[in-house]
Design a protein around this motif. Structure first.
Motif, PDB file in Angstrom:
ATOM      1  N   ILE A 162       0.839  -1.187   0.000  1.00 35.48           N
ATOM      2  CA  ILE A 162       0.000   0.000   0.000  1.00 35.48           C
ATOM      3  C   ILE A 162       0.881   1.247   0.000  1.00 35.48           C
ATOM      4  O   ILE A 162       2.077   1.182   0.295  1.00 35.48           O
ATOM      5  CB  ILE A 162      -0.946   0.036   1.226  1.00 35.48           C
ATOM      6  CG1 ILE A 162      -0.128   0.104   2.527  1.00 35.48           C
ATOM      7  CG2 ILE A 162      -1.889  -1.147   1.219  1.00 35.48           C
ATOM      8  CD1 ILE A 162      -0.971   0.343   3.757  1.00 35.48           C
ATOM      9  N   GLU A 163       0.277   2.374  -0.312  1.00 33.10           N
ATOM     10  CA  GLU A 163       0.986   3.644  -0.246  1.00 33.10           C
ATOM     11  C   GLU A 163       1.149   4.055   1.214  1.00 33.10           C
ATOM     12  O   GLU A 163       0.206   3.925   2.008  1.00 33.10           O
ATOM     13  CB  GLU A 163       0.225   4.723  -1.007  1.00 33.10           C
ATOM     14  CG  GLU A 163       0.185   4.512  -2.510  1.00 33.10           C
ATOM     15  CD  GLU A 163       1.573   4.550  -3.133  1.00 33.10           C
ATOM     16  OE1 GLU A 163       2.420   5.352  -2.653  1.00 33.10           O
ATOM     17  OE2 GLU A 163       1.819   3.790  -4.064  1.00 33.10           O
ATOM     18  N   PRO A 164       2.321   4.556   1.599  1.00 33.10           N
ATOM     19  CA  PRO A 164       2.548   4.944   2.992  1.00 33.10           C
ATOM     20  C   PRO A 164       1.497   5.906   3.546  1.00 33.10           C
ATOM     21  O   PRO A 164       1.112   5.809   4.715  1.00 33.10           O
ATOM     22  CB  PRO A 164       3.935   5.589   2.950  1.00 33.10           C
ATOM     23  CG  PRO A 164       4.627   4.896   1.814  1.00 33.10           C
ATOM     24  CD  PRO A 164       3.545   4.688   0.787  1.00 33.10           C
ATOM     25  N   ARG A 165       1.000   6.825   2.713  1.00 29.44           N
ATOM     26  CA  ARG A 165       0.048   7.835   3.194  1.00 29.44           C
ATOM     27  C   ARG A 165      -1.277   7.217   3.634  1.00 29.44           C
ATOM     28  O   ARG A 165      -2.055   7.856   4.364  1.00 29.44           O
ATOM     29  CB  ARG A 165      -0.212   8.870   2.101  1.00 29.44           C
ATOM     30  CG  ARG A 165      -0.735   8.305   0.801  1.00 29.44           C
ATOM     31  CD  ARG A 165      -0.878   9.378  -0.273  1.00 29.44           C
ATOM     32  NE  ARG A 165      -1.232   8.828  -1.575  1.00 29.44           N
ATOM     33  CZ  ARG A 165      -2.452   8.456  -1.923  1.00 29.44           C
ATOM     34  NH1 ARG A 165      -3.452   8.619  -1.052  1.00 29.44           N
ATOM     35  NH2 ARG A 165      -2.687   7.958  -3.118  1.00 29.44           N
ATOM     36  N   THR A 166      -1.563   5.983   3.214  1.00 28.22           N
ATOM     37  CA  THR A 166      -2.822   5.334   3.588  1.00 28.22           C
ATOM     38  C   THR A 166      -2.697   4.489   4.856  1.00 28.22           C
ATOM     39  O   THR A 166      -3.700   3.973   5.351  1.00 28.22           O
ATOM     40  CB  THR A 166      -3.337   4.435   2.446  1.00 28.22           C
ATOM     41  OG1 THR A 166      -2.438   3.332   2.264  1.00 28.22           O
ATOM     42  CG2 THR A 166      -3.453   5.228   1.146  1.00 28.22           C
ATOM     43  N   ALA A 167      -1.494   4.359   5.371  1.00 29.60           N
ATOM     44  CA  ALA A 167      -1.259   3.538   6.559  1.00 29.60           C
ATOM     45  C   ALA A 167      -1.543   4.337   7.830  1.00 29.60           C
ATOM     46  O   ALA A 167      -1.534   5.571   7.825  1.00 29.60           O
ATOM     47  CB  ALA A 167       0.182   3.035   6.568  1.00 29.60           C
ATOM     48  N   PRO A 168      -1.795   3.654   8.947  1.00 29.91           N
ATOM     49  CA  PRO A 168      -1.985   4.352  10.227  1.00 29.91           C
ATOM     50  C   PRO A 168      -0.756   5.172  10.608  1.00 29.91           C
ATOM     51  O   PRO A 168       0.357   4.898  10.150  1.00 29.91           O
ATOM     52  CB  PRO A 168      -2.219   3.207  11.219  1.00 29.91           C
ATOM     53  CG  PRO A 168      -2.749   2.091  10.378  1.00 29.91           C
ATOM     54  CD  PRO A 168      -2.036   2.203   9.075  1.00 29.91           C
ATOM     55  N   VAL A 169      -0.950   6.145  11.469  1.00 34.08           N
ATOM     56  CA  VAL A 169       0.109   7.078  11.842  1.00 34.08           C
ATOM     57  C   VAL A 169       1.347   6.370  12.371  1.00 34.08           C
ATOM     58  O   VAL A 169       2.471   6.667  11.962  1.00 34.08           O
ATOM     59  CB  VAL A 169      -0.415   8.083  12.895  1.00 34.08           C
ATOM     60  CG1 VAL A 169       0.730   8.948  13.419  1.00 34.08           C
ATOM     61  CG2 VAL A 169      -1.516   8.952  12.297  1.00 34.08           C
ATOM     62  N   ARG A 170       1.178   5.433  13.301  1.00 36.89           N
ATOM     63  CA  ARG A 170       2.339   4.778  13.901  1.00 36.89           C
ATOM     64  C   ARG A 170       3.093   3.904  12.897  1.00 36.89           C
ATOM     65  O   ARG A 170       4.312   3.761  12.992  1.00 36.89           O
ATOM     66  CB  ARG A 170       1.897   3.945  15.105  1.00 36.89           C
ATOM     67  CG  ARG A 170       1.337   4.769  16.246  1.00 36.89           C
ATOM     68  CD  ARG A 170       2.368   5.750  16.806  1.00 36.89           C
ATOM     69  NE  ARG A 170       3.487   5.078  17.441  1.00 36.89           N
ATOM     70  CZ  ARG A 170       3.531   4.709  18.711  1.00 36.89           C
ATOM     71  NH1 ARG A 170       2.492   4.966  19.506  1.00 36.89           N
ATOM     72  NH2 ARG A 170       4.587   4.127  19.219  1.00 36.89           N
ATOM     73  N   ILE A 171       2.372   3.338  11.957  1.00 35.10           N
ATOM     74  CA  ILE A 171       3.030   2.531  10.925  1.00 35.10           C
ATOM     75  C   ILE A 171       3.846   3.440  10.014  1.00 35.10           C
ATOM     76  O   ILE A 171       4.988   3.121   9.653  1.00 35.10           O
ATOM     77  CB  ILE A 171       1.994   1.746  10.091  1.00 35.10           C
ATOM     78  CG1 ILE A 171       1.107   0.882  10.996  1.00 35.10           C
ATOM     79  CG2 ILE A 171       2.702   0.887   9.057  1.00 35.10           C
ATOM     80  CD1 ILE A 171       1.845  -0.153  11.795  1.00 35.10           C
TER      81      ILE A 171
END
Length: 205
Positions: A162-171
């Motif tokens: 996935i694109e980093p911007r779609t991941a949760p904040v801590r991830i």
């Protein structure tokens, strides 16, 4: 110090598995089941290449913490959040030969990480067993960070990039930290690994 190899990048071949009907307490070898899926029990077995002893997968204890820390730091993995209650370990002949954890972040996200197996226990399916075991009790989304070159190896567990911007904040934070560490490694004349984020969504069945 023993050398270790991070199998998070290259999961091993799936080990032999035996499916036991509900009500069974163990397979014919006496190994207790480690997973529960759809009413069936899966018993995983492995043999150490060093002494032939069975390798067992179990939850970590406080006494395992020094060994876990040594394995993780010896492979230069993310040294943060190494809390032993989050770990499963692979044990053989009284020694910890592998580890994996499920980080439980404050924002509610869960991150598979710290997957490592000692040199003498490679090629026995230990990393694969650890992954199956740690995911067996996860019913929600799980994320992980790994090198781009090995991302496809996790598709069998339902992970996709996935694109980093779609991941949760801590991830996203851990991804940034890992990427910065990779840049630092470049100046230490170590290979740069491009890190990516993988996501595993719960089954819709």
């Amino acid at each position: 110090m023993k050398q270790t190899k991070h199998f998070g990048a290259t999961p091993e071949k799936r080990p032999k598995q035996e499916w036991l009907k509900p009500g069974s307490t163990a397979d014919r070898s006496g190994v207790q089941p480690l997973e529960f899926r759809r009413g069936w029990r899966i018993a995983w077995r492995g043999v150490s290449s060093m002494n032939g002893e069975n390798i067992s997968i179990r939850r970590a204890t406080e006494q395992d913490h020094p060994a876990i820390r040594g394995l993780v730091r010896g492979e230069r993995l993310n040294p943060t959040d190494l809390m032993w209650p989050n770990f499963l370990v692979a044990a053989a002949d009284g020694h910890i030969v592998g580890a994996i954890q499920m980080r439980k972040h404050a924002d509610g996200s869960r991150e598979l990480g710290s997957l490592v197996v000692s040199k003498e226990s490679r090629g026995q399916g230990v990393a694969t067993r650890l992954i199956y075991a740690v995911l067996a009790t996860e019913s929600g989304p799980v994320w992980m960070i790994t090198a781009n070159a090995f991302a496809g190896a996790y598709s069998r567990w339902g992970f996709r990039r996935i694109e980093p911007r779609t991941a949760p904040v801590r991830i996203r934070r851990n991804h940034r930290m890992g990427s910065l560490a990779s840049i630092v490694s470049f100046f230490k004349r170590r290979p740069i690994r491009r890190l990516v984020i993988l996501e595993r969504l719960p089954s819709m069945k």
